[in-house]
Design a protein around this motif. Structure first.
Motif, PDB file in Angstrom:
ATOM      1  N   ILE A 114       0.836  -1.201   0.000  1.00  0.00           N
ATOM      2  CA  ILE A 114       0.000   0.000   0.000  1.00  0.00           C
ATOM      3  C   ILE A 114       0.868   1.248   0.000  1.00  0.00           C
ATOM      4  O   ILE A 114       0.608   2.217  -0.733  1.00  0.00           O
ATOM      5  CB  ILE A 114      -0.952  -0.001   1.214  1.00  0.00           C
ATOM      6  CG1 ILE A 114      -2.072  -1.020   1.009  1.00  0.00           C
ATOM      7  CG2 ILE A 114      -1.560   1.378   1.438  1.00  0.00           C
ATOM      8  CD1 ILE A 114      -3.028  -1.143   2.163  1.00  0.00           C
ATOM      9  N   GLU A 115       1.905   1.230   0.807  1.00  0.00           N
ATOM     10  CA  GLU A 115       2.791   2.400   0.877  1.00  0.00           C
ATOM     11  C   GLU A 115       3.487   2.668  -0.458  1.00  0.00           C
ATOM     12  O   GLU A 115       3.713   3.820  -0.835  1.00  0.00           O
ATOM     13  CB  GLU A 115       3.836   2.190   1.972  1.00  0.00           C
ATOM     14  CG  GLU A 115       3.252   2.234   3.389  1.00  0.00           C
ATOM     15  CD  GLU A 115       4.277   1.902   4.456  1.00  0.00           C
ATOM     16  OE1 GLU A 115       5.349   1.339   4.092  1.00  0.00           O
ATOM     17  OE2 GLU A 115       4.019   2.182   5.641  1.00  0.00           O
ATOM     18  N   LYS A 116       3.787   1.603  -1.202  1.00  0.00           N
ATOM     19  CA  LYS A 116       4.522   1.769  -2.463  1.00  0.00           C
ATOM     20  C   LYS A 116       3.601   1.945  -3.665  1.00  0.00           C
ATOM     21  O   LYS A 116       3.871   2.767  -4.550  1.00  0.00           O
ATOM     22  CB  LYS A 116       5.429   0.563  -2.691  1.00  0.00           C
ATOM     23  CG  LYS A 116       6.359   0.711  -3.888  1.00  0.00           C
ATOM     24  CD  LYS A 116       7.403  -0.397  -3.917  1.00  0.00           C
ATOM     25  CE  LYS A 116       8.414  -0.177  -5.031  1.00  0.00           C
ATOM     26  NZ  LYS A 116       9.471  -1.216  -5.029  1.00  0.00           N
ATOM     27  N   TYR A 117       2.474   1.193  -3.705  1.00  0.00           N
ATOM     28  CA  TYR A 117       1.637   1.170  -4.899  1.00  0.00           C
ATOM     29  C   TYR A 117       0.225   1.725  -4.697  1.00  0.00           C
ATOM     30  O   TYR A 117      -0.545   1.805  -5.654  1.00  0.00           O
ATOM     31  CB  TYR A 117       1.537  -0.261  -5.444  1.00  0.00           C
ATOM     32  CG  TYR A 117       2.868  -0.829  -5.867  1.00  0.00           C
ATOM     33  CD1 TYR A 117       3.564  -0.300  -6.955  1.00  0.00           C
ATOM     34  CD2 TYR A 117       3.434  -1.896  -5.180  1.00  0.00           C
ATOM     35  CE1 TYR A 117       4.785  -0.829  -7.344  1.00  0.00           C
ATOM     36  CE2 TYR A 117       4.657  -2.437  -5.565  1.00  0.00           C
ATOM     37  CZ  TYR A 117       5.334  -1.896  -6.644  1.00  0.00           C
ATOM     38  OH  TYR A 117       6.541  -2.409  -7.027  1.00  0.00           O
ATOM     39  N   GLY A 118      -0.131   2.083  -3.474  1.00  0.00           N
ATOM     40  CA  GLY A 118      -1.449   2.644  -3.230  1.00  0.00           C
ATOM     41  C   GLY A 118      -2.499   1.581  -2.934  1.00  0.00           C
ATOM     42  O   GLY A 118      -2.194   0.394  -2.811  1.00  0.00           O
ATOM     43  N   ALA A 119      -3.755   2.027  -2.851  1.00  0.00           N
ATOM     44  CA  ALA A 119      -4.829   1.154  -2.371  1.00  0.00           C
ATOM     45  C   ALA A 119      -5.439   0.284  -3.460  1.00  0.00           C
ATOM     46  O   ALA A 119      -5.738  -0.886  -3.230  1.00  0.00           O
ATOM     47  CB  ALA A 119      -5.917   2.003  -1.717  1.00  0.00           C
ATOM     48  N   GLY A 120      -5.671   0.844  -4.647  1.00  0.00           N
ATOM     49  CA  GLY A 120      -6.402   0.120  -5.680  1.00  0.00           C
ATOM     50  C   GLY A 120      -5.545  -0.295  -6.853  1.00  0.00           C
ATOM     51  O   GLY A 120      -4.410   0.164  -7.020  1.00  0.00           O
ATOM     52  N   ALA A 121      -6.128  -1.170  -7.699  1.00  0.00           N
ATOM     53  CA  ALA A 121      -5.389  -1.699  -8.844  1.00  0.00           C
ATOM     54  C   ALA A 121      -5.391  -0.740 -10.028  1.00  0.00           C
ATOM     55  O   ALA A 121      -4.524  -0.812 -10.888  1.00  0.00           O
ATOM     56  CB  ALA A 121      -5.980  -3.031  -9.266  1.00  0.00           C
ATOM     57  N   GLY A 122      -6.394   0.124 -10.123  1.00  0.00           N
ATOM     58  CA  GLY A 122      -6.436   1.086 -11.221  1.00  0.00           C
ATOM     59  C   GLY A 122      -7.272   0.660 -12.398  1.00  0.00           C
ATOM     60  O   GLY A 122      -7.413   1.411 -13.354  1.00  0.00           O
ATOM     61  N   GLY A 123      -7.826  -0.543 -12.351  1.00  0.00           N
ATOM     62  CA  GLY A 123      -8.675  -0.973 -13.460  1.00  0.00           C
ATOM     63  C   GLY A 123      -8.583  -2.464 -13.695  1.00  0.00           C
ATOM     64  O   GLY A 123      -8.072  -3.220 -12.868  1.00  0.00           O
ATOM     65  N   THR A 124      -9.090  -2.893 -14.848  1.00  0.00           N
ATOM     66  CA  THR A 124      -9.013  -4.301 -15.227  1.00  0.00           C
ATOM     67  C   THR A 124      -7.575  -4.642 -15.585  1.00  0.00           C
ATOM     68  O   THR A 124      -6.730  -3.764 -15.760  1.00  0.00           O
ATOM     69  CB  THR A 124      -9.908  -4.574 -16.442  1.00  0.00           C
ATOM     70  OG1 THR A 124      -9.404  -3.834 -17.568  1.00  0.00           O
ATOM     71  CG2 THR A 124     -11.344  -4.157 -16.174  1.00  0.00           C
ATOM     72  N   ARG A 125      -7.322  -5.941 -15.741  1.00  0.00           N
ATOM     73  CA  ARG A 125      -5.967  -6.357 -16.115  1.00  0.00           C
ATOM     74  C   ARG A 125      -5.557  -5.741 -17.457  1.00  0.00           C
ATOM     75  O   ARG A 125      -4.398  -5.370 -17.656  1.00  0.00           O
ATOM     76  CB  ARG A 125      -5.920  -7.890 -16.216  1.00  0.00           C
ATOM     77  CG  ARG A 125      -5.966  -8.623 -14.893  1.00  0.00           C
ATOM     78  CD  ARG A 125      -4.621  -8.686 -14.208  1.00  0.00           C
ATOM     79  NE  ARG A 125      -3.730  -9.640 -14.799  1.00  0.00           N
ATOM     80  CZ  ARG A 125      -3.686 -10.940 -14.523  1.00  0.00           C
ATOM     81  NH1 ARG A 125      -4.529 -11.447 -13.626  1.00  0.00           N
ATOM     82  NH2 ARG A 125      -2.810 -11.723 -15.121  1.00  0.00           N
ATOM     83  N   ASN A 126      -6.506  -5.630 -18.357  1.00  0.00           N
ATOM     84  CA  ASN A 126      -6.197  -5.112 -19.690  1.00  0.00           C
ATOM     85  C   ASN A 126      -5.908  -3.617 -19.677  1.00  0.00           C
ATOM     86  O   ASN A 126      -5.101  -3.133 -20.477  1.00  0.00           O
ATOM     87  CB  ASN A 126      -7.378  -5.400 -20.629  1.00  0.00           C
ATOM     88  CG  ASN A 126      -7.086  -5.002 -22.053  1.00  0.00           C
ATOM     89  OD1 ASN A 126      -6.174  -5.548 -22.668  1.00  0.00           O
ATOM     90  ND2 ASN A 126      -7.847  -4.062 -22.571  1.00  0.00           N
TER      91      ASN A 126
END
Length: 517
Positions: A114-126
């Motif tokens: 979380i500290e490095k990449y944040g809370a969410g994935a940002g979308g679908t895999r594509n």
């Protein structure tokens, strides 16, 4: 074979085509026929009345569900607090089987992510949800089940639905053979497959074979079943099912949701447990001989129980996984799990793989509890697994028993009613963990004995007078031996192959897509 992007375009193109055709037909209809305007003539449909009537049906047939406010405490496991933090109870029915949701290594991996990449994935895999943590997790899962590849979904419910429905859509002549006690996710997936299906009696392989005989070997077939059935604790004979599949030309679809983390020397499930010693000696290396785990075509599992996080997956051959990745809408159009979840799940898999003592502690605590209940003449549905189902046989009494345990004894065990189990077989489902030590079990045993006395619930001798039920009080019932043998329960972490400790896992190429040279 279509790539992920092309699959999306194809899916959307077909939708647009159907939609455009529908609207075009409607336009023709509008030009040729007068349209009646009922807007001011009809009263509005009574939506709330429908909702209320449906809810009342649930209340009347005793299947209405009440949720308890249970907040499991990371640093006081297996305690949880209720609405007030001072009101603490001991949790005895969680599916966090190894308590890895509270494991320090797992939690730290999630915090760092979380500290490095944040809370969410940002979308679908594509779109934006594919990252190194995703690739790493799928590589760990493929290695765990000794398959070529794996694919992660938002839950195993979605994974089961996605794979089963896709198989039906792409193989319209497919015939699916399903165990009658299969989980709702598999039932939904089979329904969405929209192909011929047969439901065989639970673990009745003679009936399964009779059904398989009805079709030529050349017709596509699939046998869908679970390893450990969560409400009764019964276990499938995976090897014999694979024998039938090979004899009649069928694929095998195995749900290991309630077995991963708990069976096999490395927690890969019952399929691994079938060849326990060979897998223990080889560690993470694939066996050179034919084994049960290899013979199963598709293995699905969860990250949300023994692995302490959330999500689901399927492990199989590279070709099959690439196919699902490219065509399954449930995968293509769903937001990816958060990076922190991926990191935590991968850490949990690695941790439990090299800690067989977790599985052994869980099994020993289960045995201690089952033995204690037997001495008290408490009716436990017999099984060879870690599930402890205490038969009540009445929905009202099951709810009362759960409430008394909670309010009087500060013990949380949820009542299990229809439709999760058949009417007349309502139960309390208990699941010990490595942290449910003998002293806690003694407290639970005393409490259960108390509620059986207070509510005058039927004990084993009472069911025996009625001829027995579900193996309880049945003089003809032959109990299966526990999956874990006495010699296996004497193993330690030092008895595992050193290659399971912090292994270097090769990246699964299909996670990102296979380049054609």
């Amino acid at each position: 074979m279509l790539s992920g992007n092309l699959a999306i375009k194809t899916f959307r193109h077909s939708y647009v085509t159907r939609t455009s055709t529908k609207f075009a037909s409607a336009a023709v209809s509008r030009n040729t026929q007068p349209i009646m305007d009922h807007q001011t003539q009809d009263s509005k449909f009574q939506y709330d009345e429908l909702f209320e009537n449906e809810i009342m049906k649930k209340r009347k047939d005793k299947s209405y569900r009440f949720f308890n406010n249970i907040n499991r405490l990371a640093h006081e496991y297996p305690l949880a607090h209720r609405a007030k933090e001072s009101d603490k109870v001991t949790v005895w029915c969680s599916n966090d089987y190894l308590a890895l949701s509270k494991n320090e290594e797992v939690c730290n991996a999630m915090i760092k992510s979380i500290e490095k990449y944040g809370a969410g994935a940002g979308g679908t895999r594509n779109i934006a949800g594919h990252n190194k943590l995703t690739i790493n997790l799928e590589s760990e899962l493929a290695t765990l089940h000794k398959k070529d590849a794996a694919l992660v979904f938002s839950s195993c419910f979605v994974a089961n639905d996605a794979v089963l429905s896709l198989l039906g859509q792409k193989m319209p002549d497919l015939v699916i053979f399903s165990d009658e006690l299969n989980h709702a996710s598999m039932i939904i997936g089979i329904k969405h497959a929209n192909v011929t299906k047969h439901i065989f009696k639970h673990n009745d392989l003679n009936e399964l074979e009779e059904m398989l005989k009805m079709y030529p070997r050349s017709r596509p077939k699939l046998i869908a079943f679970e390893s450990v059935y969560s409400m009764a604790g019964s276990v499938a004979d995976i090897s014999k099912i694979c024998d039938l599949a090979e004899k009649y030309g069928a694929l095998t679809f195995l749900d290991e949701v309630h077995a991963v983390g708990l069976y096999g020397p490395h927690g890969a499930g019952v399929a691994e447990h079938c060849d326990f010693e060979q897998h223990r000696v080889n560690g993470i290396n694939k066996l050179k001989t034919v084994n049960v785990m290899d013979r199963v075509d598709m293995i699905t599992g969860t990250l949300g129980k023994s692995f302490g996080t959330v999500g689901g997956y399927v492990a199989a051959s590279q070709r099959l996984i690439d196919w699902v990745r490219s065509y399954a809408p449930n995968f293509i159009f769903t937001t990816t799990l958060p990076p922190s979840v991926m990191a935590g799940a991968a850490t949990a898999i690695r941790y439990q793989r090299s800690n067989i003592d977790l599985r052994i502690q869980q099994q020993k605590h289960t045995k201690y509890l089952k033995d204690g209940l037997r001495r008290l003449d408490i009716p436990v549905i017999p099984n060879p697994s870690h599930i402890v189902p205490i038969l009540i046989g009445n929905p009202d009494l099951a709810k009362q028993a759960s409430d008394i345990l909670m309010n009087k004894h500060k013990i949380y065990v949820q009542a299990i009613n229809f439709p999760t189990v058949a009417r007349g077989t309502e139960r309390l489902r208990i699941t010990p963990t490595p942290g449910h030590t003998d002293d806690l079990s003694d407290i639970l045993l005393e409490a259960i004995d108390d509620i059986f006395n207070e509510l005058q619930l039927p004990r084993i001798k009472d069911w025996e007078r009625q001829g027995g039920i579900l193996g309880i009080g049945d003089s003809n019932f032959v109990a299966e031996p526990n999956l874990w043998t006495e010699s296996q329960l004497e193993l330690t972490n030092d008895d595992l192959n050193p290659n399971v400790k912090d292994p270097v896992i090769n990246e699964v190429a299909v996670s990102s897509g296979i380049e054609i040279e």
